[in-house]
Scaffold this active site. Sequence first.
Site, mmCIF file in Angstrom:
data_model
loop_
_atom_site.group_PDB
_atom_site.id
_atom_site.type_symbol
_atom_site.label_atom_id
_atom_site.label_comp_id
_atom_site.label_asym_id
_atom_site.label_seq_id
_atom_site.Cartn_x
_atom_site.Cartn_y
_atom_site.Cartn_z
ATOM 1 N N GLU A 1 16.174 2.619 3.683
ATOM 2 C CA GLU A 1 15.125 2.359 4.368
ATOM 3 C C GLU A 1 15.346 1.772 5.952
ATOM 4 O O GLU A 1 14.868 2.071 7.027
ATOM 5 C CB GLU A 1 14.220 1.252 3.709
ATOM 6 C CG GLU A 1 12.849 0.897 4.367
ATOM 7 C CD GLU A 1 12.117 -0.281 3.501
ATOM 8 O OE1 GLU A 1 12.626 -0.618 2.535
ATOM 9 O OE2 GLU A 1 11.009 -0.507 3.807
ATOM 10 N N LEU B 1 9.876 -5.314 9.589
ATOM 11 C CA LEU B 1 9.380 -6.436 8.607
ATOM 12 C C LEU B 1 8.220 -6.125 7.722
ATOM 13 O O LEU B 1 7.080 -5.795 8.108
ATOM 14 C CB LEU B 1 8.832 -7.818 9.392
ATOM 15 C CG LEU B 1 8.456 -8.877 8.657
ATOM 16 C CD1 LEU B 1 9.513 -9.658 7.976
ATOM 17 C CD2 LEU B 1 7.868 -9.941 9.553
ATOM 18 N N GLY C 1 0.822 -1.250 0.180
ATOM 19 C CA GLY C 1 -0.020 0.121 0.054
ATOM 20 C C GLY C 1 0.884 1.223 0.005
ATOM 21 O O GLY C 1 2.221 1.186 0.428
ATOM 22 N N THR C 2 0.161 2.432 -0.176
ATOM 23 C CA THR C 2 0.988 3.701 -0.163
ATOM 24 C C THR C 2 0.429 4.536 1.009
ATOM 25 O O THR C 2 -0.761 4.528 0.854
ATOM 26 C CB THR C 2 0.802 4.466 -1.537
ATOM 27 O OG1 THR C 2 1.116 3.482 -2.616
ATOM 28 C CG2 THR C 2 1.410 5.626 -1.724
HETATM 29 N N1 LIG Z 1 -3.872 -7.671 9.710
HETATM 30 C C1 LIG Z 1 -3.266 -6.519 8.819
HETATM 31 N N2 LIG Z 1 -2.231 -6.736 8.176
HETATM 32 C C2 LIG Z 1 -1.629 -5.703 7.761
HETATM 33 C C3 LIG Z 1 -1.963 -4.336 7.917
HETATM 34 N N3 LIG Z 1 -1.252 -3.556 7.209
HETATM 35 C C4 LIG Z 1 -0.212 -4.318 6.703
HETATM 36 N N4 LIG Z 1 -0.567 -5.589 7.026
HETATM 37 C C5 LIG Z 1 0.306 -6.643 6.478
HETATM 38 O O1 LIG Z 1 1.570 -6.373 7.239
HETATM 39 C C6 LIG Z 1 2.607 -6.744 6.307
HETATM 40 C C7 LIG Z 1 3.589 -5.577 6.438
HETATM 41 O O2 LIG Z 1 2.821 -4.328 5.945
HETATM 42 P P1 LIG Z 1 3.872 -3.186 5.753
HETATM 43 O O3 LIG Z 1 5.004 -3.024 6.697
HETATM 44 O O4 LIG Z 1 2.805 -1.945 5.284
HETATM 45 O O5 LIG Z 1 4.594 -3.515 4.336
HETATM 46 P P2 LIG Z 1 4.719 -2.555 3.141
HETATM 47 O O6 LIG Z 1 5.350 -1.578 3.839
HETATM 48 O O7 LIG Z 1 3.987 -2.504 2.408
HETATM 49 O O8 LIG Z 1 5.949 -3.801 2.558
HETATM 50 P P3 LIG Z 1 7.398 -3.290 2.171
HETATM 51 O O9 LIG Z 1 7.287 -2.564 0.830
HETATM 52 O O10 LIG Z 1 8.213 -4.647 1.990
HETATM 53 O O11 LIG Z 1 7.959 -2.448 3.058
HETATM 54 C C8 LIG Z 1 1.893 -6.672 5.064
HETATM 55 O O12 LIG Z 1 2.356 -7.959 4.105
HETATM 56 C C9 LIG Z 1 0.418 -6.746 5.032
HETATM 57 O O13 LIG Z 1 -0.134 -7.877 4.993
HETATM 58 C C10 LIG Z 1 -3.144 -4.194 8.462
HETATM 59 O O14 LIG Z 1 -3.885 -3.081 8.788
HETATM 60 N N5 LIG Z 1 -3.810 -5.229 9.155
HETATM 61 CA CA LIG Z 2 7.332 -0.975 4.677
#
Ligand SMILES: Nc1nc2c(ncn2[C@@H]2O[C@H](COP(=O)(O)OP(=O)(O)OP(=O)(O)O)[C@@H](O)[C@H]2O)c(=O)[nH]1
Ligand SMILES: [Ca+2]
Length: 724
Positions: free
Chosen positions: A270, A299, A141-142
């Site tokens: 990052e 993570l 997501g963004t």
């Molecule tokens: N259950 C749940 N999972 C979430 C939520 N937001 C993110 N995640 C999960 O947590 C994981 C890590 O989220 P983020 O840290 O936002 O990942 P990211 O920044 O999009 O990924 P990178 O580009 O690798 O940094 C993701 O794979 C999502 O599946 C949430 O609000 N609820």
């Molecule tokens: Ca991230």
Amino acid sequence: MFFGRITQLFTAASVTSLDVGTSAPDSISFGSSGRKNGLRHSASLQDLSSYHGFDPDEEAILAPQNITWGPNGSSFSKDKGGVPNGTNPSRSGRKWIRAVMILMCLVLFALLVYIVSMYVYTNWSRGASRYYVVFDCGSTGTRAYVYQASINYRKDSSLPIVMKSLTEGISRKTSGRAYDRMETEPGFDKLVNNRSGLKTAIKPLIQWAEKQIPKHAHRTTSLFVFATAGVRRLRATDSSWLLGNVWSILAKSPFTCRREWVKIISGTEEAYFGWTALNYQTSMLGAVPKKATFGALDLGGSSLQVTFENEERTHNETNLNLRIGSVNHHLSAYSLAGYGLNDAFERSVVNLLKRQPDVNKSDLIGGKLEMKHPCLNSGYKGQYICSQCAPSVRRRKKGKTGVPIKLVGAPNWGECSALAKIAVNSSEWSNTERGADCDLQPCALPDGYPRPHGQFYAVSGFFVVYRFFNLSAEASLDDVLEKGREFCEKAWQVARTSVSPQPFIEQYCFRAPYIVSLLREGLYITDKQIVIGSGSITWTLGVAILEAGKALSSSTLGLKSYETLSMKINPIALISGLLVSLLLLLCALSRVSNCMPRFFRKSYLPLFRHSSASLNIPSPFKFQRWSPMSPGVKTPLSPTVRSSPHRPCSFGSSIQLMESSSLYSSSSSVMHSYSSDSLGEMQVDGSSSFWSSPRRSQMRLQSRRSQSREDLSSSLAESHMLKM
Ligand SMILES: Nc1nc2c(ncn2[C@@H]2O[C@H](COP(=O)(O)OP(=O)(O)OP(=O)(O)O)[C@@H](O)[C@H]2O)c(=O)[nH]1
Ligand SMILES: [Ca+2]
């Protein structure tokens, strides 16, 4: 001392001694030879007329040790003593001194302007805030974050800024969202060649950020758009298309954004942004005295960032120095691509596919392949787009490039844990690594990477998993395994409704053993070394902190001057000291170079009268030279006695040396001695007041040329008596 010496020299330059020998009982004679009767030896007045500036030779005459009281009256003699007649070395000396004085004035003035402007800036910027908008373009997501930076006044931190996150209007963790953040989905890497999808992903974030920041500050708000692992792993053509279109969409934003601020950040960037954010929020950053900082485990969905302070400089690729405030940090920082939660699950699918016998490629591409997964609940059936199953296949489904595979739940906790361990072992799936045994070494680390040590905060994906299983931050990794096993044993319909609606529910049976294996076997980090961080710790805060630090220190050293002015030197005292020094210097300079404007010249202002003490104190300070009408005009000097016995004088009687125009014939060598009366008349005579033009007053002086010596000596004696 220095200024005293300088002023002494200047005063000497401005005082011309005249031989006004008198028969008064006590006399002052100036002369290195100590001759008493200076009348016949004084230089003619004409000789003195060139005295406009400082004459170093005067020092010899006027310095206290050359002033003696003689028996036959006081006399002034212009005895150059030891200076060969006919030479006039004082002129070059005067020029040199004047140049030095002017230079010193200029330096002082510049320093004063700098200090005052720094002080004003520092005080101004204390109230001024700067805003930063940072987009985290992640693989899932963004998100937009808005920060407000202001000066840090706390003394227990060398960190120059305070950063506040503005989160007005964000729905508080509704619908299972783990984070309090303004987010649009999917991530940019799913929007390649989809401009309308990009606009939909960006515009709501810009509109929300505008509401967080006062309108007047929009133009001075910096907007950074940084993409992470999701975009990082795209082909160059795709990532370039994305960044170019994002930049063109952002051009319409009210914030200040530069093309180089729309970019893919490296895993290392990052990593240390995340470390900076973590240690800022835990108040370790810039702590005085220095405190042990926390390591950061961030993570994501696609990558894992590992950052920690490491004095061993073993591996250049992962070493970096970070200076925050006045503290230096040696860090090891690296990003492990493919170790994010989503990519790890993908690897489990790839691994299972490899084990499938006789997979028909056309079935694969046609999406007809069905596969059981030991980490999916019983009763689960779903289509999964596998990017890495057939890398050559570029089919795009739901924004993701890959082949569709039908996954079927066949839960088996043991097999699931083994599959998670395989996903952690890089040698199992990356082509570069040799077979590594997770029981012997941290099998998530490439060769040579420094092993994580110390205390760590585990954030983002770690936080999301703990939150999913309703575990507290203090829960152990075994608790995670227990919760995961319970969840896996549930039938899908039960499992799905046991938690609030949210993305990737089906993957949490895998995620539980995965994060435990990642920490224990992948990184060799024990339970005791980790604390699960909150969802608000995000690397975007680190971007704002470092950018604000750059802005403060680069904009006219405001930060440094802030430290100097507020912590070490009282700026008001500094500015006052500089001002007084400058004024003193200017006064001295005006004495030397007669550059005082005509109106302020001493010869016309009765302000520089001296008490009779001037007769008695052998200090050259007390003899004021009446500055000449203008340089180059021969102006013989005539002593004046300021007051007479019958006239009360608020300043007491004083001797003042008055400049007069060169009305004397050059041959005149007669010294002048004036009675106080006549001089008194002269000075108070309305028509010939001090304020009249110098020429007229000189004329009167001229007519009193033969002022009786007695008058002068009587007034000298009188003022001497007064002093007694
Ligand atoms: N259950 C749940 N999972 C979430 C939520 N937001 C993110 N995640 C999960 O947590 C994981 C890590 O989220 P983020 O840290 O936002 O990942 P990211 O920044 O999009 O990924 P990178 O580009 O690798 O940094 C993701 O794979 C999502 O599946 C949430 O609000 N609820
Ligand atoms: Ca991230």
